[in-house]
Design a protein around this motif. Sequence first.
Motif, mmCIF file in Angstrom:
data_model
loop_
_atom_site.group_PDB
_atom_site.id
_atom_site.type_symbol
_atom_site.label_atom_id
_atom_site.label_comp_id
_atom_site.label_asym_id
_atom_site.label_seq_id
_atom_site.Cartn_x
_atom_site.Cartn_y
_atom_site.Cartn_z
ATOM 1 N N PHE A 64 0.851 -1.165 0.000
ATOM 2 C CA PHE A 64 0.000 0.000 0.000
ATOM 3 C C PHE A 64 0.894 1.223 0.000
ATOM 4 O O PHE A 64 1.261 1.738 1.049
ATOM 5 N N ALA A 65 1.252 1.663 -1.175
ATOM 6 C CA ALA A 65 2.109 2.832 -1.318
ATOM 7 C C ALA A 65 1.298 3.913 -2.016
ATOM 8 O O ALA A 65 1.265 3.970 -3.244
ATOM 9 N N PRO A 66 0.609 4.772 -1.254
ATOM 10 C CA PRO A 66 -0.188 5.817 -1.888
ATOM 11 C C PRO A 66 0.675 6.665 -2.808
ATOM 12 O O PRO A 66 1.751 7.133 -2.420
ATOM 13 N N ARG A 67 0.216 6.870 -4.025
ATOM 14 C CA ARG A 67 0.953 7.682 -4.978
ATOM 15 C C ARG A 67 -0.019 8.607 -5.689
ATOM 16 O O ARG A 67 -1.153 8.246 -5.985
ATOM 17 N N HIS A 68 0.451 9.812 -5.941
ATOM 18 C CA HIS A 68 -0.372 10.789 -6.636
ATOM 19 C C HIS A 68 -0.361 10.505 -8.134
ATOM 20 O O HIS A 68 0.580 9.915 -8.679
ATOM 21 N N HIS A 69 -1.423 10.919 -8.801
ATOM 22 C CA HIS A 69 -1.516 10.769 -10.245
ATOM 23 C C HIS A 69 -0.318 11.449 -10.909
ATOM 24 O O HIS A 69 0.085 12.553 -10.527
ATOM 25 N N LEU A 70 0.272 10.768 -11.883
ATOM 26 C CA LEU A 70 1.453 11.234 -12.614
ATOM 27 C C LEU A 70 2.689 11.339 -11.721
ATOM 28 O O LEU A 70 3.688 11.932 -12.127
ATOM 29 N N ASP A 71 2.628 10.720 -10.501
ATOM 30 C CA ASP A 71 3.735 10.844 -9.550
ATOM 31 C C ASP A 71 4.133 12.305 -9.387
ATOM 32 O O ASP A 71 5.327 12.655 -9.385
#
Length: 313
Positions: A64-71
């Motif tokens: 579970f590594a939350p990542r934002h769209h387009l990093d």
Amino acid sequence: MTRWTPARTGHRMRRAAMGPGPPERETTTKPSAAAPLHTASTPGRSAKACALTTGLVRSHATAFAPRHHLDLPGARAVPLPVHEVLAQALQQTVDQRAVMCLYGDAGCGKTFALNTTLASTLPAGRTRVIRLLPRPAPTPSALRTDLAHALGIDARPEDPRAFDTAVRRTMSARDHLLVIDEAQRLDGTCFEYLRYLFDDPATRLAIVLAVGEKGLALLRRQSMLASRTAVWLNLPALSCDEVHWVIPRFHPLWRSSDPDALTLLDTRLCHGNFRRWAQATHHTLRLARASPSVGRPLLEDLLRARLLPHPDT
């Protein structure tokens, strides 16, 4: 005058005080927003509703590594009241070994909120979290294969009887939370297989289904599973007031922007959608690097050309 110009790229900005929390709004929960989340009945699960040690532990099979769209570099997670409701709903789903449905428009932040809550909000405990992202139009055999990988079992999905015995044995040994993103990709036979695992008296299983607004109708048509869903939680788009509070905290690019400029950009292009705000931020940063002197009208035209039309426009 409305100020459109974003913060300069690379400029080190003083961290602004967070101030008061976001504007309050009513959070949509079903079957009843006024009732406690645990009041919906779950047929055949009364023996499984015993008190459990609260909290979740992530298995090696799930990162579970939350990542934002387009990093998106510089983007930050901004807590909202609905995230607190989500944490409560997840905990009650685990405690009751129930089924929960999280739904909202594509890009509204369902996956990010779910991952963030699972990774950070709930304390460590004895529940094993298994995360599945089904391939398009999966078969029950494909679903079994994904489960085998996630659970780390050696049984072969080609032998359904032996495989299902191994899955049920594994799920009866400890508490499991099965999280399925893009659950609208599953067909009736896959939902029936989930119901089979869920209804087994020996399994210690709770399920979270995350779907888009369009997939919600499909899920409701699966009556054998929909009737077992105790919580329906909607993750709505940001309101105009929330945009003013959230977006400057979401990315430093917007911290010095006038609220009227944010309203204009949201109304014309982003519509309270986190994914579209991430895209707008990404393109604005890139355009600002390429043409530091670009003005507001040109910037708006360039953003409009790069963002696909929103369904509401």
